[in-house]
Design an enzyme around this catalytic site. Structure first.
Site, PDB file in Angstrom:
ATOM      1  N   CYS A  32      -2.180   6.466   8.628  1.00  0.00           N
ATOM      2  CA  CYS A  32      -1.369   6.789   9.798  1.00  0.00           C
ATOM      3  C   CYS A  32      -1.845   5.912  10.942  1.00  0.00           C
ATOM      4  O   CYS A  32      -2.844   5.208  10.822  1.00  0.00           O
ATOM      5  CB  CYS A  32      -1.564   8.243  10.160  1.00  0.00           C
ATOM      6  SG  CYS A  32      -1.313   9.335   8.756  1.00  0.00           S
ATOM      7  N   ARG A  52       3.213  -0.242  10.079  1.00  0.00           N
ATOM      8  CA  ARG A  52       2.454   0.425   9.015  1.00  0.00           C
ATOM      9  C   ARG A  52       3.310   1.428   8.246  1.00  0.00           C
ATOM     10  O   ARG A  52       2.865   1.972   7.241  1.00  0.00           O
ATOM     11  CB  ARG A  52       1.277   1.195   9.627  1.00  0.00           C
ATOM     12  CG  ARG A  52       0.271   0.304  10.303  1.00  0.00           C
ATOM     13  CD  ARG A  52      -0.646   1.128  11.174  1.00  0.00           C
ATOM     14  NE  ARG A  52      -1.406   2.077  10.393  1.00  0.00           N
ATOM     15  CZ  ARG A  52      -2.667   1.933  10.065  1.00  0.00           C
ATOM     16  NH1 ARG A  52      -3.317   0.884  10.453  1.00  0.00           N
ATOM     17  NH2 ARG A  52      -3.284   2.834   9.363  1.00  0.00           N
ATOM     18  N   TRP A  55       2.079   8.870   8.164  1.00  0.00           N
ATOM     19  CA  TRP A  55       2.512   8.456   6.837  1.00  0.00           C
ATOM     20  C   TRP A  55       2.002   9.589   5.966  1.00  0.00           C
ATOM     21  O   TRP A  55       0.802   9.711   5.741  1.00  0.00           O
ATOM     22  CB  TRP A  55       1.868   7.105   6.503  1.00  0.00           C
ATOM     23  CG  TRP A  55       1.920   6.679   5.076  1.00  0.00           C
ATOM     24  CD1 TRP A  55       0.954   6.866   4.129  1.00  0.00           C
ATOM     25  CD2 TRP A  55       2.961   5.964   4.430  1.00  0.00           C
ATOM     26  NE1 TRP A  55       1.346   6.300   2.938  1.00  0.00           N
ATOM     27  CE2 TRP A  55       2.572   5.743   3.086  1.00  0.00           C
ATOM     28  CE3 TRP A  55       4.216   5.472   4.850  1.00  0.00           C
ATOM     29  CZ2 TRP A  55       3.369   5.067   2.166  1.00  0.00           C
ATOM     30  CZ3 TRP A  55       4.996   4.796   3.925  1.00  0.00           C
ATOM     31  CH2 TRP A  55       4.573   4.596   2.603  1.00  0.00           C
ATOM     32  N   ASN A  63      -6.380  10.511  10.743  1.00  0.00           N
ATOM     33  CA  ASN A  63      -5.976   9.605   9.685  1.00  0.00           C
ATOM     34  C   ASN A  63      -7.004   9.771   8.573  1.00  0.00           C
ATOM     35  O   ASN A  63      -8.196   9.717   8.850  1.00  0.00           O
ATOM     36  CB  ASN A  63      -6.016   8.169  10.258  1.00  0.00           C
ATOM     37  CG  ASN A  63      -5.401   7.170   9.316  1.00  0.00           C
ATOM     38  OD1 ASN A  63      -4.896   7.525   8.264  1.00  0.00           O
ATOM     39  ND2 ASN A  63      -5.447   5.918   9.722  1.00  0.00           N
ATOM     40  N   GLY A  64      -6.561   9.999   7.335  1.00  0.00           N
ATOM     41  CA  GLY A  64      -7.523  10.167   6.242  1.00  0.00           C
ATOM     42  C   GLY A  64      -7.161  11.384   5.405  1.00  0.00           C
ATOM     43  O   GLY A  64      -6.062  11.923   5.526  1.00  0.00           O
ATOM     44  N   GLU A  85       2.043  -8.420 -15.790  1.00  0.00           N
ATOM     45  CA  GLU A  85       2.016  -8.275 -14.335  1.00  0.00           C
ATOM     46  C   GLU A  85       1.622  -9.605 -13.672  1.00  0.00           C
ATOM     47  O   GLU A  85       2.187  -9.986 -12.647  1.00  0.00           O
ATOM     48  CB  GLU A  85       1.052  -7.135 -13.942  1.00  0.00           C
ATOM     49  CG  GLU A  85       0.814  -6.954 -12.452  1.00  0.00           C
ATOM     50  CD  GLU A  85       2.070  -6.719 -11.628  1.00  0.00           C
ATOM     51  OE1 GLU A  85       3.160  -6.549 -12.188  1.00  0.00           O
ATOM     52  OE2 GLU A  85       1.957  -6.766 -10.387  1.00  0.00           O
ATOM     53  N   LYS A 101       3.932 -11.577 -10.879  1.00  0.00           N
ATOM     54  CA  LYS A 101       3.412 -11.882  -9.541  1.00  0.00           C
ATOM     55  C   LYS A 101       3.588 -13.356  -9.231  1.00  0.00           C
ATOM     56  O   LYS A 101       4.030 -13.742  -8.153  1.00  0.00           O
ATOM     57  CB  LYS A 101       1.932 -11.485  -9.512  1.00  0.00           C
ATOM     58  CG  LYS A 101       1.374 -10.838  -8.336  1.00  0.00           C
ATOM     59  CD  LYS A 101       1.714  -9.433  -7.997  1.00  0.00           C
ATOM     60  CE  LYS A 101       3.112  -8.966  -8.153  1.00  0.00           C
ATOM     61  NZ  LYS A 101       3.296  -7.531  -8.157  1.00  0.00           N
ATOM     62  N   GLU A 105       7.407 -14.306  -8.748  1.00  0.00           N
ATOM     63  CA  GLU A 105       8.138 -13.771  -7.593  1.00  0.00           C
ATOM     64  C   GLU A 105       7.701 -14.362  -6.262  1.00  0.00           C
ATOM     65  O   GLU A 105       8.518 -14.455  -5.350  1.00  0.00           O
ATOM     66  CB  GLU A 105       8.103 -12.239  -7.564  1.00  0.00           C
ATOM     67  CG  GLU A 105       6.792 -11.622  -7.145  1.00  0.00           C
ATOM     68  CD  GLU A 105       6.846 -10.092  -7.072  1.00  0.00           C
ATOM     69  OE1 GLU A 105       7.815  -9.544  -6.550  1.00  0.00           O
ATOM     70  OE2 GLU A 105       5.889  -9.463  -7.542  1.00  0.00           O
ATOM     71  N   HIS A 148       5.149 -17.900 -32.903  1.00  0.00           N
ATOM     72  CA  HIS A 148       6.468 -17.541 -33.428  1.00  0.00           C
ATOM     73  C   HIS A 148       7.592 -18.175 -32.610  1.00  0.00           C
ATOM     74  O   HIS A 148       8.730 -17.721 -32.660  1.00  0.00           O
ATOM     75  CB  HIS A 148       6.614 -16.019 -33.495  1.00  0.00           C
ATOM     76  CG  HIS A 148       5.658 -15.393 -34.453  1.00  0.00           C
ATOM     77  ND1 HIS A 148       5.774 -15.532 -35.826  1.00  0.00           N
ATOM     78  CD2 HIS A 148       4.505 -14.686 -34.245  1.00  0.00           C
ATOM     79  CE1 HIS A 148       4.770 -14.913 -36.416  1.00  0.00           C
ATOM     80  NE2 HIS A 148       3.980 -14.396 -35.486  1.00  0.00           N
ATOM     81  N   LYS A 200      11.874  -4.854  -0.716  1.00  0.00           N
ATOM     82  CA  LYS A 200      10.720  -4.000  -1.049  1.00  0.00           C
ATOM     83  C   LYS A 200      11.146  -2.769  -1.836  1.00  0.00           C
ATOM     84  O   LYS A 200      10.461  -2.339  -2.742  1.00  0.00           O
ATOM     85  CB  LYS A 200       9.998  -3.594   0.239  1.00  0.00           C
ATOM     86  CG  LYS A 200       8.727  -2.789   0.019  1.00  0.00           C
ATOM     87  CD  LYS A 200       7.632  -3.617  -0.622  1.00  0.00           C
ATOM     88  CE  LYS A 200       6.411  -2.821  -1.013  1.00  0.00           C
ATOM     89  NZ  LYS A 200       5.644  -3.486  -2.066  1.00  0.00           N
TER      90      LYS A 200
HETATM   91  C1  F6R Z   1       6.994  -6.570  -7.757  1.00  0.00           C
HETATM   92  C2  F6R Z   1       7.475  -5.299  -7.246  1.00  0.00           C
HETATM   93  C3  F6R Z   1       8.631  -4.676  -7.922  1.00  0.00           C
HETATM   94  C4  F6R Z   1       8.521  -3.142  -7.872  1.00  0.00           C
HETATM   95  C5  F6R Z   1       9.802  -2.508  -8.439  1.00  0.00           C
HETATM   96  C6  F6R Z   1       9.714  -0.987  -8.464  1.00  0.00           C
HETATM   97  O1  F6R Z   1       5.861  -7.004  -7.071  1.00  0.00           O
HETATM   98  O2  F6R Z   1       6.964  -4.773  -6.296  1.00  0.00           O
HETATM   99  O3  F6R Z   1       8.772  -5.114  -9.228  1.00  0.00           O
HETATM  100  O4  F6R Z   1       7.417  -2.743  -8.610  1.00  0.00           O
HETATM  101  O5  F6R Z   1      10.902  -2.879  -7.659  1.00  0.00           O
HETATM  102  O6  F6R Z   1       9.513  -0.492  -7.192  1.00  0.00           O
HETATM  103  P1  F6R Z   1       8.975   0.970  -6.978  1.00  0.00           P
HETATM  104  O7  F6R Z   1       7.595   1.017  -7.503  1.00  0.00           O
HETATM  105  O8  F6R Z   1       9.063   1.199  -5.495  1.00  0.00           O
HETATM  106  O9  F6R Z   1       9.878   1.891  -7.754  1.00  0.00           O
END
Ligand code: F6R
Length: 611
Positions: A2, A27, A74, A100-101, A484, A488, A491, A507, A606
């Protein structure tokens, strides 16, 4: 995570606090509030929504207040509601607190305080502090706060005001940041430097288990024993944008660096350091239901799906029951066969991903219990699931998920170890060892984040940045991490990357390995190490450029690759918690070298709330 602000001086406190809170909006927040000090009384205004909504609510009030505290929330304990918003005040309304915590022992403390006659208004852990301060107040706010925090287990950055103490603010911290801004005849408190920059660049950074007494005319620092502490003034050199990112050039790097804390917070109160036992008391699932589980389905998207793939290995190893992992966008259109003793686990950082939500609803329609792993309290997923366990990563701002992924892994390990204890699927001591080892993870991540180690990743990434393709290979849990790692890299750096089960290369994909093609081989799993190395040999024979990521102790891999990166030693099962970190760093530095917009990669959002 927070945001906290405090002010005491000659200016209008309301204006300064609102402006400070706006600086902390980045934040993320779900509610906000202020407590303004007026002679002999406190005015608390709070509620859900944005700071602008709070501003409207306060309207003309607070013109003659020159001290106060403010908060953006938050949600952690308790949903985002007006009652759960901070500040929280005591029964007599003479004390108000922002915090916060996470207070781990709040249930015990609440029970005790209720027994003493205190009446609670919210579901939060924070409200405990307001009542504790009231309970111990005997005319000195510093002493009351000192006593209050001495009973608290967990983490806190908190500020208290009292109706009877004029312009006096008292703050304390443990495992959650707090800074004090020094002005001329005025002083400030904030959880983050951006909230202070409009007023001062001279700050005291409060250390763990320290507190401060702050008035318009001075600041005194103490430890929790009450001894005074001296501190050098820190001059902040960052500009406002840099300050939001804690001095890092991108949120992604800041969030990578926050991972030891995020993991620590997610483990907090959930593992007994002595016995290694995992406490899952926050779950509604009964031991009986856990004992009778026949199958687990893990459903998620993107990075969260990759966390689920790690989860499958952990659950199957620990529980000896079948586990399926599926992309939510596929699951929802597949007519999945679910049975009454199955459990569906959905994983979603945001808790708002449309496909994951649809999968959750489908499972519920079929009468199967759904357990959600999410980072956002009050999110749709957290509200609609039968049961929820939160990752305490704090708001994740960079589009590329890092700390949320790692904390999702932590929760999956906690569930697999916790369920294994209940189902007695093996030696208790083995489960206990895993439990205790989880507690060592934050320090081991810290080792990976040491400067020398970062430099290695930076050097490798500088070379990788010149490539248009890269391959990630691994077997077993290493394959899950490879998936993963490749997501990363593509993207944020726009380098085309693919992950392969190392045994699959021959294969088909091996046709793409030519001289200098970068291949990152994950090799942390002892029982398949030799097999992985023979796959590495297949790459070497085609002159591929190989980086092996392995655990210390596996030095026999040294001659098989141009580069080797050694992770701190850890049980193989938990290795993904460490192996993911250098891969995040490699992606970050490669994207930086290529000049990509790291925090907001093209075409991505996001939270994906559409199909
Ligand atoms: C990649 C990334 C996305 C999310 C995906 C699911 O770095 O962040 O692949 O993991 O869009 O998002 P959430 O977890 O919010 O359902």
């Amino acid at each position: 995570m927070c945001g906290i602000v405090g002010y005491t001086g000659a200016q209008n406190a309301k204006e300064i606090l609102l402006e400070g809170l706006k600086k902390l909006e980045y934040r993320g927040y779900d509610s906000a509030g202020l407590a303004l000090v007026h002679p002999g009384t406190l005015k608390v205004v709070k509620g859900t929504g944005e700071i602008n909504k709070l501003e409207e609510k306060i309207n003309g009030d607070g013109k003659d207040s020159f001290a106060g505290i403010g908060h953006t929330r938050w949600a952690t304990h308790g949903r985002p509601t007006d009652e759960n918003a901070h500040p929280h005040y005591s029964c007599c309304q003479n004390f108000a607190i922002v915090h916060n915590g996470i207070i781990e022992n709040y249930q015990q403390l609440r029970q005790w305080l209720e027994g003493e006659g205190h009446k609670f208004r919210s579901e939060t852990d924070t409200e405990i502090l307001a009542h504790l301060v009231e309970h111990y107040y005997q005319g000195e706010l510093v002493e009351a706060v000192r006593q209050a925090v001495s009973f608290v287990e967990g983490s806190y950055a908190m500020v208290a005001v009292a109706a009877g103490e004029g312009d006096h603010l008292v703050c304390a911290r443990k495992d959650s940041p707090l800074v004090i801004g020094l002005g001329e005849e005025e002083n400030f408190i904030a959880s983050d430097i951006p909230a202070l920059l409009a007023h001062t660049r001279r700050v005291y950074i409060l250390e763990d288990e320290e507190m401060a007494s702050v008035t318009s005319s001075g600041v005194q620092l103490f430890n929790l024993q009450g001894d005074s502490v001296s501190r050098e003034v820190f001059e902040v050199k960052w500009d406002a944008v840099e300050a939001e990112r804690g001095g890092y050039p991108h949120f992604m790097l800041k969030e990578i660096m926050e991972q030891p804390t995020a993991v620590r917070e997610t483990l907090r109160g959930r593992v007994d350091a002595q016995t290694g036992e995992v406490s899952l008391s926050e779950l509604k699932l009964s031991s009986k239901e856990i004992e009778s589980l026949a199958k687990i389905h893990i459903v998620a998207c993107g990075t969260a799906y990759h966390a689920g793939v790690v989860g499958r290995y952990a659950f199957e190893k620990m529980l000896k029951i079948p586990v399926e992992v599926e992309l939510a966008s596929e699951f929802r259109y597949r007519e999945p066969l679910l049975s009454p003793h199955d459990l569906v686990i959905v994983i979603s950082q945001s808790g708002e991903t449309a496909d994951t939500l649809a999968a959750l609803r489908l499972a519920k329609q079929q009468g199967v219990k759904v357990l959600a792993i999410t980072n956002v309290v009050g999110s749709t997923v957290s509200r609609e699931a039968d049961d929820v366990i939160f990752t305490w990563a704090g708001p994740e701002i960079a589009v590329a998920s890092t700390k949320a992924y790692l904390t999702q892994l932590v929760v999956l390990y906690l569930l697999s170890i916790g369920f294994a204890f209940i189902r007695q699927t093996g030696e208790e001591e083995t489960f206990a060892t895993y439990g205790r080892s989880l507690l060592d993870i934050p320090d081991k991540i810290d080792q990976i984040l040491e400067t020398k180690s970062l430099q290695k990743m930076q050097d490798y990434a500088a070379k990788l940045a010149g490539s248009e393709n890269a391959f990630f290979i691994g077997r077993n849990l290493d394959f899950a991490v490879a998936m993963e790692g490749s997501l990363k890299l593509k993207e944020i750096s726009y380098i085309h990357a693919e992950a392969y089960a190392a045994g699959e290369l021959k294969h088909g994909t091996l046709a793409l390995i030519t001289s200098g093609v970068p291949v990152i081989a994950l090799a942390t799993q002892e029982h398949v190490l030799e097999k992985t190395i023979s796959n590495v040999q297949e790459v070497k024979a085609r002159d591929g450029d190989i980086l092996i990521v392995t655990l210390k102790g596996n030095e026999q891999v040294e001659n098989h690759a141009q580069q080797v990166y050694y992770l701190p030693e850890i049980e193989d099962l938990l290795a993904p918690l460490l192996a993911a970190v250098p891969l995040q760093l490699i992606s970050y530095y490669a994207a930086e070298t290529r000049g990509c917009p790291i925090d907001k990669p093209r075409n991505l959002a996001k939270s994906v709330t559409v199909e």
